[in-house]
Design a protein around this motif. Structure first.
Motif, PDB file in Angstrom:
ATOM      1  N   GLY A  29       0.796  -1.226   0.000  1.00 38.03           N
ATOM      2  CA  GLY A  29       0.000   0.000   0.000  1.00 38.03           C
ATOM      3  C   GLY A  29       0.820   1.262   0.000  1.00 38.03           C
ATOM      4  O   GLY A  29       0.296   2.355   0.215  1.00 38.03           O
ATOM      5  N   LEU A  30       2.134   1.143  -0.251  1.00 35.36           N
ATOM      6  CA  LEU A  30       3.015   2.310  -0.238  1.00 35.36           C
ATOM      7  C   LEU A  30       3.331   2.760  -1.652  1.00 35.36           C
ATOM      8  O   LEU A  30       4.451   2.618  -2.144  1.00 35.36           O
ATOM      9  CB  LEU A  30       4.312   1.980   0.504  1.00 35.36           C
ATOM     10  N   ASP A  31       2.340   3.293  -2.341  1.00 33.94           N
ATOM     11  CA  ASP A  31       2.539   3.785  -3.694  1.00 33.94           C
ATOM     12  C   ASP A  31       2.342   5.292  -3.707  1.00 33.94           C
ATOM     13  O   ASP A  31       1.223   5.784  -3.628  1.00 33.94           O
ATOM     14  CB  ASP A  31       1.542   3.128  -4.648  1.00 33.94           C
ATOM     15  N   PRO A  32       3.436   6.079  -3.788  1.00 34.15           N
ATOM     16  CA  PRO A  32       3.323   7.538  -3.753  1.00 34.15           C
ATOM     17  C   PRO A  32       2.510   8.115  -4.911  1.00 34.15           C
ATOM     18  O   PRO A  32       2.086   9.266  -4.855  1.00 34.15           O
ATOM     19  CB  PRO A  32       4.784   8.014  -3.830  1.00 34.15           C
ATOM     20  N   ALA A  33       2.325   7.345  -5.971  1.00 29.74           N
ATOM     21  CA  ALA A  33       1.580   7.842  -7.116  1.00 29.74           C
ATOM     22  C   ALA A  33       0.074   7.855  -6.867  1.00 29.74           C
ATOM     23  O   ALA A  33      -0.677   8.428  -7.645  1.00 29.74           O
ATOM     24  CB  ALA A  33       1.888   6.990  -8.345  1.00 29.74           C
ATOM     25  N   LYS A  34      -0.368   7.219  -5.800  1.00 30.27           N
ATOM     26  CA  LYS A  34      -1.790   7.167  -5.505  1.00 30.27           C
ATOM     27  C   LYS A  34      -2.179   8.321  -4.589  1.00 30.27           C
ATOM     28  O   LYS A  34      -1.427   8.717  -3.709  1.00 30.27           O
ATOM     29  CB  LYS A  34      -2.152   5.838  -4.833  1.00 30.27           C
ATOM     30  N   GLU A  35      -3.375   8.831  -4.811  1.00 33.08           N
ATOM     31  CA  GLU A  35      -3.905   9.885  -3.948  1.00 33.08           C
ATOM     32  C   GLU A  35      -4.500   9.227  -2.706  1.00 33.08           C
ATOM     33  O   GLU A  35      -5.569   8.620  -2.765  1.00 33.08           O
ATOM     34  CB  GLU A  35      -4.977  10.685  -4.692  1.00 33.08           C
ATOM     35  N   ALA A  36      -3.805   9.315  -1.603  1.00 34.65           N
ATOM     36  CA  ALA A  36      -4.280   8.710  -0.360  1.00 34.65           C
ATOM     37  C   ALA A  36      -3.739   9.508   0.804  1.00 34.65           C
ATOM     38  O   ALA A  36      -2.670  10.113   0.733  1.00 34.65           O
ATOM     39  CB  ALA A  36      -3.824   7.250  -0.263  1.00 34.65           C
ATOM     40  N   SER A  37      -4.494   9.510   1.896  1.00 35.93           N
ATOM     41  CA  SER A  37      -4.049  10.227   3.085  1.00 35.93           C
ATOM     42  C   SER A  37      -2.905   9.464   3.739  1.00 35.93           C
ATOM     43  O   SER A  37      -2.750   8.252   3.554  1.00 35.93           O
ATOM     44  CB  SER A  37      -5.206  10.373   4.074  1.00 35.93           C
ATOM     45  N   THR A  38      -2.108  10.190   4.517  1.00 37.12           N
ATOM     46  CA  THR A  38      -0.980   9.554   5.201  1.00 37.12           C
ATOM     47  C   THR A  38      -1.457   8.466   6.150  1.00 37.12           C
ATOM     48  O   THR A  38      -0.872   7.381   6.225  1.00 37.12           O
ATOM     49  CB  THR A  38      -0.176  10.606   5.982  1.00 37.12           C
ATOM     50  N   GLY A  39      -2.547   8.755   6.862  1.00 42.23           N
ATOM     51  CA  GLY A  39      -3.080   7.759   7.793  1.00 42.23           C
ATOM     52  C   GLY A  39      -3.505   6.495   7.084  1.00 42.23           C
ATOM     53  O   GLY A  39      -3.257   5.379   7.572  1.00 42.23           O
ATOM     54  N   HIS A  40      -4.132   6.655   5.921  1.00 41.57           N
ATOM     55  CA  HIS A  40      -4.566   5.486   5.157  1.00 41.57           C
ATOM     56  C   HIS A  40      -3.367   4.668   4.699  1.00 41.57           C
ATOM     57  O   HIS A  40      -3.392   3.427   4.738  1.00 41.57           O
ATOM     58  CB  HIS A  40      -5.387   5.938   3.944  1.00 41.57           C
TER      59      HIS A  40
END
Length: 242
Positions: A29-40
């Protein structure tokens, strides 16, 4: 007459290694290209509630049962019961994932880790040796990350480069090289910190304190560093680039 260019150049060892690291990071789940919150992102890296349970409960059961069964005369707890319950719970988690047809790699990894650690303790008859595989893992990871930073081939950079689609091109950017090197050093420091704090209690054969420290220095330290790494990579590339 110039020689024809190779239309399909073979990837270098660094690129292959970067792809492997990046693939593992993406699965976590560590893909910087995805728009996701840090907590998520942090929660995904830990595997959610199931992942946290699989990481914490077997070790917690081992240390609680061992501590509660300590004989005042010998000072030792019930090794077989503690290990049996710990490995048994790890096996239950794995079976539950198989039944639910969910990815089992994390659960199987946890089961194998618990089984190997138990084998160290059983074959030596010393409960403290249950923690030896963890020491080895921390030493190997810490050393690999530190060496990669010192050589300018940060393992964090290799993974991020693959995820962001630039391969090893980040090495030509001084800012990225510096940030990735410091991130690798930070991760190496985490692994060496665990060793430095826990080894004295292993040498003192203090199983209860050692087990407690392993839990305290596990996810509670892992999660903040995942967040820092995620934010640093996003800052380097920016949301627009991602």
């Amino acid at each position: 007459m110039s020689e024809p260019r190779d239309p399909d150049p073979q990837p270098t060892a660094a690129e292959i290694f970067g792809q492997a690291l990046g693939g593992a990071a993406r699965k976590a789940g560590l893909d910087p290209a995805k728009e996701a919150s840090t907590g998520h992102v942090v929660w995904s890296a830990m595997g959610g509630w199931r992942g946290v349970a699989e990481s914490v409960i077997p070790g917690l059961v081992f240390i609680v049962v061992y501590t509660l069964t300590i004989d005042p005369d010998s000072g030792d707890g019930d090794l077989w019961l503690s290990l049996g319950l710990s490995v048994g719970i790890a096996a239950v988690f794995t079976i539950a994932r198989l039944i639910a047809r969910q990815p089992v790699s994390a659960a199987i990894g946890g089961l194998l880790a618990a089984a190997v650690a138990a084998a160290f303790a059983v074959f030596t008859g010393d409960a403290a040796n249950n923690f030896i595989p963890g020491f080895i893992t921390n030493a190997v990871y810490g050393t690999a990350l530190l060496i990669s930073a010192l050589l300018g081939w940060s393992l964090i950079g290799l993974a991020a480069g693959f995820l962001m689609g630039e391969g090893t091109a980040w090495r030509a950017d001084k800012r990225k090289r510096r940030v990735f090197s410091w991130l690798a050093i930070a991760w190496a420091a985490l692994f060496f910190l665990r060793l430095g704090v826990q080894l004295p209690f292993y040498l003192a054969d203090d199983v209860t304190t050692l087990g407690t420290l392993k839990l305290v220095m596990g996810l509670p330290l892992f999660a903040p560093l995942v967040a820092v790494t995620w934010l640093a990579v996003r800052a380097l590339y920016g949301r627009r680039d991602a």
